[in-house]
Write an enzyme that holds these catalytic residues in place. Structure first.
Site, PDB file in Angstrom:
ATOM      1  N   ASP A   1     -44.127  50.405 -19.183  1.00  0.00           N
ATOM      2  CA  ASP A   1     -45.066  50.765 -20.254  1.00  0.00           C
ATOM      3  C   ASP A   1     -45.867  49.605 -20.862  1.00  0.00           C
ATOM      4  OD1 ASP A   1     -43.138  52.702 -19.896  1.00  0.00           O
ATOM      5  OD2 ASP A   1     -42.586  52.841 -22.005  1.00  0.00           O
TER       6      ASP A   1
ATOM      7  N   GLU B   1     -41.675  60.721 -24.863  1.00  0.00           N
ATOM      8  CA  GLU B   1     -41.658  59.268 -25.015  1.00  0.00           C
ATOM      9  C   GLU B   1     -43.038  58.770 -25.452  1.00  0.00           C
ATOM     10  OE1 GLU B   1     -38.206  57.904 -21.924  1.00  0.00           O
ATOM     11  OE2 GLU B   1     -40.182  58.064 -21.039  1.00  0.00           O
TER      12      GLU B   1
HETATM   13  C1  FRU Z   1     -41.038  55.114 -21.012  1.00  0.00           C
HETATM   14  C2  FRU Z   1     -39.731  54.474 -21.433  1.00  0.00           C
HETATM   15  C3  FRU Z   1     -39.660  54.361 -22.942  1.00  0.00           C
HETATM   16  C4  FRU Z   1     -38.708  53.230 -23.137  1.00  0.00           C
HETATM   17  C5  FRU Z   1     -39.048  52.321 -21.986  1.00  0.00           C
HETATM   18  C6  FRU Z   1     -37.893  51.574 -21.406  1.00  0.00           C
HETATM   19  O1  FRU Z   1     -41.421  54.810 -19.715  1.00  0.00           O
HETATM   20  O2  FRU Z   1     -38.645  55.210 -20.918  1.00  0.00           O
HETATM   21  O3  FRU Z   1     -39.261  55.558 -23.594  1.00  0.00           O
HETATM   22  O4  FRU Z   1     -38.884  52.623 -24.382  1.00  0.00           O
HETATM   23  O5  FRU Z   1     -39.613  53.141 -20.979  1.00  0.00           O
HETATM   24  O6  FRU Z   1     -38.319  50.674 -20.427  1.00  0.00           O
END
Ligand code: FRU
Length: 506
Positions: free
Chosen positions: A34, A216
């Protein structure tokens, strides 16, 4: 500070790496997911991101960092916030705390504040929880210090994450607002704060629309409709995994009102967790492809532009993509705007364009009939922008073939009767590294005055298609094994017209 750096086990892959994008950010080595902490400050765009500084697979989650003057040329910086024995640094946002409301800087040197999710490890007294924490920088993002009072917001939850913070200034007052998720409950939770350190709950939103996976990386922002300052709406972004429109990860959006306390959606089609999937195509999707996830927007851009970046991958197969010591790229940054279409307010997206400006090779075709069959173009395209406009008339389908060579190709087909645009990567090259990868993505795209306009960005391992000036987008990774760069247009049936075609390469 912890001593993790990017000089890890995996060497940088040389320029012979066939899939390393030219215009999409990748970290030189190792894993990325992300985008985090997108913030513009003093002429520099900061892109922080989920990063494993120690290898090309997910783990050791830390915030990597890159900077750019223009959203296109990125320079990797040292890891900004490394994980440690107690916590991994999960996704979140960053704000410039101009008036030093947090007291973490001074009036003369106000801080950049990162609000991130502490994902506590077994070594922590808070093991198993996810809570929100702060880190601050007094040197424009070069070095970061964790706030001693972390976490600043703990709900004793195992799935409370991905805080996006912005300054609200409206009828209800002026304060910081945080949107975050209770991921498993499919809820966005909203909080307010005067100082970024103490938080009070405002409200929650959801479950609604797509709920076939965890929620998310939310975002919430206001935009004018059709650039009319007197007509404004709020957009709530909710990324979902799995359960996205094309399978696996995707981003959905709601358009509505935010009064400083509650978000009220005007685009809720289904409510609750009982969704059966049959109405998925009625929801708002940021992208209808497989590879645009965890998309969030920048803070700090003062001229009103709302620019988002997505992670160009999908949790279904992100760990298996056939690249070298690096893994995953970001999407091109996209400006999002709102427009009213048939009485409904929807998002329009436009990519930051690497292909503007002089000196780039180009190829054009003027208006001409498109006979049934395939017209191979006398131009190749590996890293290119292709603009094409069709008037299909009585033909049953028309389309564009990209990355063609040997037995491989990626097809963008418009099915006239169904009004559907389709991206088919089943024969795009390396597809068997994961069973979920060979796929066909579809989106309903009505013709406008009988015409279909496509803008397609090709990079070494991606196709980003923007239809009808960005009203619908499809983003997919492709890994051509035979390095094909052939380009063609085609029609099935008589009577189609090719109105214009422009290819710009770099
Ligand atoms: C989304 C996610 C978020 C988390 C991060 C962990 O892709 O699962 O919810 O904070 O990636 O790498």
């Amino acid at each position: 500070m912890n001593s993790l750096t990017t000089t890890a086990a995996y060497p940088a892959v040389a320029s012979t790496d066939p899939f390393r994008p030219k215009w999409h950010y990748t970290s030189e080595r190792n894993w990325l997911n992300d985008p985090n902490g997108l913030v513009y400050l003093n002429g520099t765009y900061h892109l922080f991101y989920q990063h494993n500084p120690l290898g090309p697979d997910w783990g050791n989650m830390s915030w990597g960092h890159a900077t750019s003057p223009d959203l296109l040329h990125w320079e990797e910086q040292a890891v900004a916030i490394p994980c440690d024995a107690q916590e991994a640094i999960f996704s979140g946002s960053a704000v410039f705390d101009e008036h030093n409301t947090s007291g973490l800087g001074t009036a003369q040197n106000p801080p950049l504040v990162a609000v991130y999710t502490s994902a506590y490890s077994d070594a922590s007294p808070l093991a198993g929880r996810q809570a929100q924490s702060l880190a601050y920088s007094l040197d424009e993002g070069r070095t970061w210090t964790k706030y001693q009072g972390n976490p600043v917001l703990d709900r004793a939850s195992a799935d409370f994450r991905d805080p996006k913070v912005f300054w609200y200034d409206g009828a209800a007052g002026s304060y910081w607002v945080m949107v975050a998720v209770e991921a498993v409950e499919r809820q966005v939770v909203l909080y307010k704060s005067g100082d970024l350190k103490t938080w009070e709950q405002l409200s929650s939103f959801g479950p609604a629309n797509a709920t076939g996976g965890v929620w998310e990386c939310p975002d919430l922002f206001e935009l004018p409709v059709d650039r009319d300052p007197g007509d404004r709406k709020w957009v709530l972004i909710v990324n979902i995994n799995p359960g996205g429109i094309a399978g696996g990860s995707a981003g959905q959006y709601f358009v509505g009102e935010f009064d400083g306390v509650e978000f009220r959606s005007g685009s809720t089609v289904t409510e609750g967790l009982q969704e059966d999937g049959s109405r998925m195509r009625e929801y708002g999707w940021l992208d209808w492809g497989r590879d645009y996830y965890a998309a969030v927007s920048f803070s700090g851009i003062a001229d009103g532009r709302r620019v988002m970046i997505g992670w160009m991958n999908n949790w279904d197969y992100a760990g298996s993509t056939p690249t070298g010591g690096w893994r995953s790229a970001m999407s091109l940054p996209r400006e999002v705007t709102l427009t009213r279409l048939d009485g409904k307010v929807v998002l329009r997206q436009e990519a930051t364009d690497p292909f503007e400006g002089p000196g780039l090779g180009s190829f054009s075709l003027g208006p001409q009939p498109l006979a049934p069959g395939t017209l191979e173009l006398p131009v190749t395209a590996e890293v290119a922008r292709i603009d094409v406009e069709f008037e299909p008339g009585p033909a049953s389908s028309i389309g564009l073939i990209v990355r063609a060579g040997g037995t491989e190709r990626t097809l963008l087909t418009y099915d006239v009767a169904g009004g559907m645009l389709r991206l088919d990567r089943r024969e795009s090259g390396h597809v068997n590294f994961h069973e979920a990868f060979p796929s066909v993505e579809t989106v309903a795209v009505p013709l406008q005055e009988g015409r279909l306009r496509l803008r397609v960005y090709l990079d070494r391992c991606s196709v980003e298609a923007f239809a009808q000036d960005g009203l619908a987008t499809i983003t997919d990774l492709v890994f051509p094994a035979e390095a094909g760069t052939g380009l063609a247009v085609f029609a099935v049936g008589e009577g189609a017209q090719l109105l214009a075609l422009d290819v710009v390469r770099s």
